[in-house]
Motif scaffolding. Structure first.
Motif, PDB file in Angstrom:
ATOM      1  N   THR A 154       0.843  -1.211   0.000  1.00 53.71           N
ATOM      2  CA  THR A 154       0.000   0.000   0.000  1.00 53.71           C
ATOM      3  C   THR A 154       0.872   1.254   0.000  1.00 53.71           C
ATOM      4  OG1 THR A 154      -1.701  -1.180   1.227  1.00 53.71           O
ATOM      5  CG2 THR A 154      -1.834   1.202   1.235  1.00 53.71           C
ATOM      6  N   GLN A 157       2.532   1.695  -3.397  1.00 56.41           N
ATOM      7  CA  GLN A 157       1.571   2.119  -4.416  1.00 56.41           C
ATOM      8  C   GLN A 157       1.166   3.578  -4.196  1.00 56.41           C
ATOM      9  OE1 GLN A 157       0.769   0.242  -7.059  1.00 56.41           O
ATOM     10  NE2 GLN A 157      -0.189   2.099  -7.854  1.00 56.41           N
ATOM     11  N   ASN A 161       1.619   6.423  -6.982  1.00 56.66           N
ATOM     12  CA  ASN A 161       0.474   7.178  -7.489  1.00 56.66           C
ATOM     13  C   ASN A 161       0.710   8.666  -7.366  1.00 56.66           C
ATOM     14  OD1 ASN A 161      -0.865   4.811  -8.100  1.00 56.66           O
ATOM     15  ND2 ASN A 161      -2.061   4.760  -6.195  1.00 56.66           N
TER      16      ASN A 161
END
Length: 870
Positions: A154, A157, A161
């Motif tokens: 998480t 990512q 992002n």
């Protein structure tokens, strides 16, 4: 014709458009420059924002990993503060992303808010446990670890992002600005074309200025980097002594910050109070006359002052240069040498301490030698007298036990003195100066030790090569093998001791092996067996005794001879000592071989034919009694003096044929007493004086000779040692006493000849001495003429080296000493100086020949020469 008014009007008409056009061009240029500057600033602003956000995203991941790492390593309550701190940091970072205005757009990115909320939810869930008691937090640790491990994808990512989002926004912004600029460029293209020529010229000058600017900046940056990273301090000051620059090393050395010293006078900042006047005078002299006593002269050592007032030694180098404005500056390169000076001082102190310790050791050995060997002298000499009084068997057995104990104690004392001599370098190295037969030496030692081995139920065997004639030091070799074979015999019961030797290939190295089947040595003891005073009771039991110095002496002697010694041993299986020594092979001249031959006859004892008047100066009553008894039993008259002052008075009042002088005495020692006798002009001022001393150190004997003593007899006193002194008084020990040199050593060592005769017999001695005389006569005559005939130095000094070995064998003391000195000069490269002294050999040899003529053992040779000449 134009009027002045029209002319002025026409001029104004032309001038106004020109000025307008010029103004337009200036404005257009300014607009273009402003647009370019605006675009650059916008790009920079956007990039700075993006960079900051990207850093924030990366930092979030770093802080997450730090938190996970702390979670993994948290085990006790002592680790919880670190865990809470890392949790708070990560929590703060997530809160910034959720609430910061800078990240409004980022929070609109697809998927970012979802993952961010998920992380925030996890953090909020564990806040009570983090802020709660330690016990609750420790209990929740497994759950927290598992939860945060699951968030690793998480976190990754989320960071990716965010970076993708900002990369897209940056691209859009740049594309927009680029499009705007393209439109502005299209509008202004025509206007700029008119300025191309001017721009070209300006660009040319601009590029040149830019090039020089970069060069200056690069050079300045390099110089700054060199100065700032230099390990030595660099201080730049103007000619007024005001500090202009102060690098990092200087800050460390003096304790000042750069901001504290820039603009301050150097004299008031780092120069001690008592040196400021000299510093300011030197700066003034340099400014006014250009005279530099330190500038450009290399490093000098001065005293400097730190910020805290501490004064310390400093190494200083000065140089001059110019600053950017052309002003003169002085550059100081400084180095703190406090540690170096302290190290040098420590070395000096250590050296002085070591020298003082060595002197104390020498003094201790001197006292020990006197205090221990003096009573031994009395005991052993009295035993010798006691054995002549007709003892019964029981008394003789008791006397033998006492004598054996005294000899053992004397051996221990000698071991300690041997260690001191070898360590101090007092024993000179004589290896490779004599031709010897090491096989004969080894066999002699084996024969000597065989009786003791038989009492232990053991055998001593020798396996030696045929060629055993070498150049080396026979005395040292004998001591080495006496210790090694003696140890093997002592510690071997009902076994074998094998002594063997082999030359290693064609080299000069000979390996000796002493192998026994005794008790052996434990592996942990093999490394320390050569240490001084080591006696391995655990291995050898208490049936043996000794000082533990024997192997220490062996190791020192082996190293002095350039060899090595090793030990292989197993407890209960015996030991194997290997000794490797450089022993070059040598031919065996008839007059130079140092080895006993066939059955040796005992030395012939020389007894004086007439009674002598002898003065004994000795403070020890027992020693005086022993010496008196020994001398009076063979018919000499003895007068006693109890100390040096009594001895000087007695020698001044009466003519004595011989003075026996103790060294250590109250009121006046023997050395000073000898000086007073020699310089006092009394009745015995020229009588032979022989030192009676327990001091066996060679440098002490040299001091005795310098004081005027003729010879030295080392205690314990025996008839044999006294006989040497008597021979000196009657001239039998060399030249007649009246003609002996003042140092008293005499040109011939009679004891050496007696020992040689005892080893090889009278007939063999005469034969070998004849060969030596012939060889020496020819060699001395050739060497005396060598400088005049241009004989090469190397050839002449080779003959010196060869003759020195033969002179040592036949006791030619003065000749051997002189030849050895020339040989040593040659080894030190002083060939010319050595050759210049070759003519000195002839008179020394003449004195030696005269001394040989007075020796009874060589009388047959003398008689034969007289008959031949008659």
């Amino acid at each position: 014709m134009l009027t002045p008014h029209r002319t002025e009007t026409r001029r104004l008409t032309w001038l106004r458009p020109a000025l307008f056009g010029l103004a337009v061009l200036i404005l257009i240029g300014l607009i273009g420059l402003l647009a370019m500057d605006l675009a650059r600033k916008l790009d920079k602003l956007d990039r700075a924002t993006s960079d900051n956000v990207e850093w924030q995203l990366s930092q979030m991941e770093v802080e997450y990993l730090g938190l996970v790492d702390v979670l993994e390593n948290t085990r006790t309550a002592a680790d919880l503060p670190e865990l809470r701190r890392n949790f708070d940091i990560f929590y703060s970072r997530i809160s910034t992303f959720r609430e910061g205005m800078m990240f409004d757009g980022l929070r609109q990115a697809p998927g970012f808010s979802v993952t961010l909320d998920k992380l925030a939810g996890t953090l909020d869930h564990f806040v009570p446990a983090i802020d709660g008691p330690d016990s609750a937090l420790l209990a929740a640790l497994p759950e927290i670890r598992a939860e945060f491990r699951s968030h690793r994808p998480t976190i990754r990512q989320t960071a990716l992002n965010g970076m993708v989002y900002f990369a897209e926004r940056s691209d859009e912004t740049r594309n927009s600005i680029a499009a705007t600029l393209e439109r502005v460029s299209a509008v202004t293209a025509g206007l700029i074309a008119a300025l191309v020529g001017l721009v070209f010229v300006l660009w040319h000058f601009y590029r040149r200025a830019q090039f020089h600017s970069r060069e200056a900046e690069s050079s300045g940056a390099r110089m700054t980097a060199v100065v700032e990273t230099a390990p030595d301090g660099v201080i730049i000051a103007d000619l007024g002594g005001v500090i202009r620059d102060f690098n990092d090393a200087a800050q460390r050395i003096f304790g000042y910050d750069r901001s504290e010293v820039i603009g301050r006078p150097m004299a008031e900042t780092i120069v001690p109070q008592d040196a400021r006047a000299a510093h300011e005078a030197g700066m003034k002299r340099f400014v006014e006359t250009g005279e530099a006593r330190i500038v450009g002269r290399g490093p000098v050592t001065v005293t400097a002052r730190r910020k805290n007032g501490e004064e310390f030694p400093l190494e200083l180098s000065l140089s001059t240069s110019h600053d950017a404005e052309g002003g003169a500056i002085v550059i100081s390169f400084v180095r703190d040498i406090t540690h170096r000076v302290a190290a040098e001082q420590e070395l000096r102190v250590a050296r002085d301490t070591a020298l003082a310790g060595q002197r104390a050791k020498d003094r201790l050995l001197t006292v020990m030698s006197h205090e221990m060997r003096t009573p031994l002298n009395g005991m052993l000499a009295t035993l010798e007298l006691l054995e002549e009084t007709g003892l019964n068997d029981r008394q003789r057995r008791y006397a033998s036990i006492i004598g054996h104990s005294g000899e053992t104690l004397l051996s221990h004392v000698n071991d300690v003195l041997d260690i001191s001599r070898i360590d101090s370098g007092a024993e000179t190295q004589t290896a490779s100066t004599q031709i010897m037969d090491f096989g004969a030496i080894v066999r002699d030692i084996v024969d000597e030790q065989s009786a003791l081995a038989q009492r232990n139920g053991s055998r001593v065997l020798a396996d030696l090569p045929k060629a055993t004639t070498v150049r080396g030091d026979p005395a040292a070799l004998r001591r080495i093998f006496a210790n090694l074979v003696g140890n093997a015999v002592k510690f071997t019961q009902n076994g074998r001791i094998e002594v063997s030797a082999d030359r290693l290939g064609s080299s000069d190295m000979v390996e000796f092996r002493i192998k026994d089947t005794g008790l052996g040595i434990a592996p942990e003891d093999c490394a320390r067996i050569f240490d001084d005073f080591v006696s391995l009771d655990a291995s050898y039991g208490r049936s043996t005794s000794g000082t533990g110095l024997g192997l220490g002496i062996v190791q020192r002697l082996v190293r002095k001879l350039g060899g090595e010694i090793t030990l292989d041993s197993k407890l209960g299986e015996g030991s194997l000592f290997r000794v490797r020594l450089p022993l070059p092979s040598a031919a065996e001249p008839a007059a130079a071989r140092v080895a006993p031959a066939a059955p040796a006859t005992p030395p012939v004892r020389i007894v004086t034919s007439e009674p002598l008047r002898i003065l004994v100066v000795e403070d020890n009553e027992i020693n005086r009694l022993v010496v008196r008894e020994m001398l009076e039993t063979i018919g000499h008259s003895v007068t006693e003096a109890v100390d040096g002052i009594d001895g000087v008075q007695a020698a001044a009042a009466r003519r004595y044929d011989l003075v026996l002088m103790d060294i250590s005495m109250p009121r006046l020692d023997g050395v000073e007493a000898t000086r007073r006798i020699r310089s006092g002009g009394g009745a015995s001022c020229s009588a032979p004086i022989v030192a009676l001393t327990a001091n066996a150190l060679p440098h002490e004997a040299a001091n005795f000779r310098a004081a005027g003593m003729n010879d030295t007899v080392t205690k314990p006193i025996s008839r044999k040692s006294l006989q040497r002194a008597l021979d000196l008084a009657t001239g039998r020990g060399g030249a007649p006493a009246a003609h002996r040199p003042k140092d008293g050593s005499g040109p011939v060592n009679l004891a050496q000849l007696d020992e040689l005769r005892g080893e090889i017999g009278q007939a063999r001695l005469e034969q070998m001495f004849g060969l030596f005389r012939s060889e020496a006569d020819a060699t001395v005559a050739w060497l005396s003429d060598a400088p005049a005939h241009g004989v090469p130095a190397a050839e002449a000094l080779a003959a010196v080296h060869k003759l020195a070995g033969s002179a040592a064998v036949f006791g030619a003391r003065s000749l051997h000493a002189h030849l050895s000195e020339l040989d040593n000069m040659a080894k030190l490269g002083q060939l010319d100086q050595a050759c210049a002294r070759l003519p000195e050999i002839s008179p020394i040899w003449a004195d030696t020949v005269a001394a040989y003529e007075c020796i009874d053992s060589l009388a047959p040779r003398r008689a034969a020469r007289i008959a031949a000449s008659g």
